[in-house]
Design a protein around this motif. Sequence first.
Motif, PDB file in Angstrom:
ATOM      1  N   ILE A  75      50.107  17.118  61.830  1.00  0.00           N
ATOM      2  CA  ILE A  75      49.801  16.172  60.657  1.00  0.00           C
ATOM      3  C   ILE A  75      49.776  14.860  61.443  1.00  0.00           C
ATOM      4  CG2 ILE A  75      49.988  14.941  58.675  1.00  0.00           C
ATOM      5  CD1 ILE A  75      50.915  17.582  57.205  1.00  0.00           C
ATOM      6  N   GLY A  76      51.040  14.376  61.969  1.00  0.00           N
ATOM      7  CA  GLY A  76      51.065  13.175  62.637  1.00  0.00           C
ATOM      8  C   GLY A  76      49.703  12.864  63.554  1.00  0.00           C
ATOM      9  N   LEU A  77      49.615  13.935  64.516  1.00  0.00           N
ATOM     10  CA  LEU A  77      48.437  14.036  65.381  1.00  0.00           C
ATOM     11  C   LEU A  77      47.075  13.859  64.824  1.00  0.00           C
ATOM     12  CD1 LEU A  77      49.442  16.609  68.121  1.00  0.00           C
ATOM     13  CD2 LEU A  77      49.180  14.199  68.218  1.00  0.00           C
ATOM     14  N   ALA A  78      46.672  14.604  63.633  1.00  0.00           N
ATOM     15  CA  ALA A  78      45.389  14.596  63.199  1.00  0.00           C
ATOM     16  C   ALA A  78      45.438  12.987  62.439  1.00  0.00           C
ATOM     17  CB  ALA A  78      45.657  15.367  61.666  1.00  0.00           C
ATOM     18  N   LEU A  79      46.423  12.625  61.960  1.00  0.00           N
ATOM     19  CA  LEU A  79      46.197  11.055  61.326  1.00  0.00           C
ATOM     20  C   LEU A  79      46.044  10.088  62.329  1.00  0.00           C
ATOM     21  CD1 LEU A  79      49.053  11.121  58.386  1.00  0.00           C
ATOM     22  CD2 LEU A  79      46.728  11.442  58.270  1.00  0.00           C
ATOM     23  N   ALA A  80      46.304  10.383  63.674  1.00  0.00           N
ATOM     24  CA  ALA A  80      46.125   9.345  64.782  1.00  0.00           C
ATOM     25  C   ALA A  80      44.746   9.509  65.114  1.00  0.00           C
ATOM     26  CB  ALA A  80      47.098   9.845  65.673  1.00  0.00           C
ATOM     27  N   CYS A  81      43.731  10.524  64.708  1.00  0.00           N
ATOM     28  CA  CYS A  81      42.636  10.570  64.997  1.00  0.00           C
ATOM     29  C   CYS A  81      41.655   9.813  64.071  1.00  0.00           C
ATOM     30  CB  CYS A  81      42.226  11.953  65.146  1.00  0.00           C
ATOM     31  SG  CYS A  81      42.981  13.015  66.227  1.00  0.00           S
ATOM     32  N   ASP A  82      40.511   9.454  64.276  1.00  0.00           N
ATOM     33  CA  ASP A  82      39.447   8.606  63.518  1.00  0.00           C
ATOM     34  C   ASP A  82      39.056   9.457  62.297  1.00  0.00           C
ATOM     35  OD1 ASP A  82      39.666   6.202  65.146  1.00  0.00           O
ATOM     36  OD2 ASP A  82      38.677   7.355  66.500  1.00  0.00           O
ATOM     37  N   LEU A  83      38.641  10.647  62.675  1.00  0.00           N
ATOM     38  CA  LEU A  83      38.043  11.578  61.783  1.00  0.00           C
ATOM     39  C   LEU A  83      38.665  13.051  61.701  1.00  0.00           C
ATOM     40  CD1 LEU A  83      34.183  10.932  62.421  1.00  0.00           C
ATOM     41  CD2 LEU A  83      35.437   9.818  60.622  1.00  0.00           C
ATOM     42  N   ARG A  84      38.943  13.709  60.606  1.00  0.00           N
ATOM     43  CA  ARG A  84      39.472  14.994  60.602  1.00  0.00           C
ATOM     44  C   ARG A  84      38.678  15.926  59.467  1.00  0.00           C
ATOM     45  NH1 ARG A  84      42.463  10.603  60.554  1.00  0.00           N
ATOM     46  NH2 ARG A  84      41.792  10.185  58.337  1.00  0.00           N
ATOM     47  N   TYR A  85      38.713  16.973  60.425  1.00  0.00           N
ATOM     48  CA  TYR A  85      37.778  18.321  59.443  1.00  0.00           C
ATOM     49  C   TYR A  85      38.528  19.198  59.488  1.00  0.00           C
ATOM     50  CZ  TYR A  85      33.872  14.881  60.059  1.00  0.00           C
ATOM     51  OH  TYR A  85      33.439  13.594  59.964  1.00  0.00           O
TER      52      TYR A  85
END
Length: 268
Positions: free
Chosen positions: A121-131
């Motif tokens: 989740i931490g990695l995903a939140l560091a990205c600009d867009l999440r799908y």
Amino acid sequence: MTNSTAAPQGHVYMEKNAGVARIHLSNPGRYNAMSLSMWHELARLTLDAQQDTDVRVLLLMGAGDKAFVSGADISEFEHQRNSPEQVAQYGAAVHDAQHALSTCSKPVIAGIQGVCMGGGIGLALACDLRYCADDTRFRMPAARLGLGYDVEGIRRAVDVIGAARTADIFFTARQFDGREAQRIGMVHQSFKPEALSAALETIVAEIALNAPLTLNAAKLALRHVLNDPEAQDLERIDKAINACFTSNDYKEGQQAFREKRQPKFSGC
């Protein structure tokens, strides 16, 4: 062009094609749990993609279909995270990887399926867009493991889903699916599992066609608006915006619009 690096505790590898850098997180025996070496390699490959002028967008994915990332590789903690010094070194490696993603000058997309927990989740939140896929299983289990979570990670969660929902997922350590992740704003859209891959390819292909200078300026401005302490440089943002209007890409965009054709941006 393909770059790859292997390590006994899992590995991270990158494939570059048609303006897209696809970064794969692979530790299949542990649902792509991130080992210390993987954190280091992710930071290095993200910086590599940022510096490559042929790359327009990054796509971060877990290898296989069982997991995005199930968290940090707890099996390493006894030897890699067992003293104050080791905890600090491990935390720095995690920070460097997430920081490389969040500060990359190019859009970074997370494609999430299977298991996405803790550090995932931490990695995903560091990205600009999440799908994600509808049946993705999300969970923030830090409270069940006795782990501390740094302020930067909490701030990203609050920026994306708000303080109340951040408190919910941290305090309860409950599991939730991709549909709820979309409902609370953690991901931008969830798809049926069989449709996720094609949807991701469409999204990154669309982004890769756009003007790189515009994307960079927008990302800088977004970080400023979100009160990222490292992004409070209005002069730098103004320069990035002005660079768009003095670029060849600006002229190409206007001409393509007049000629009713797809623009061909060069990034300069």
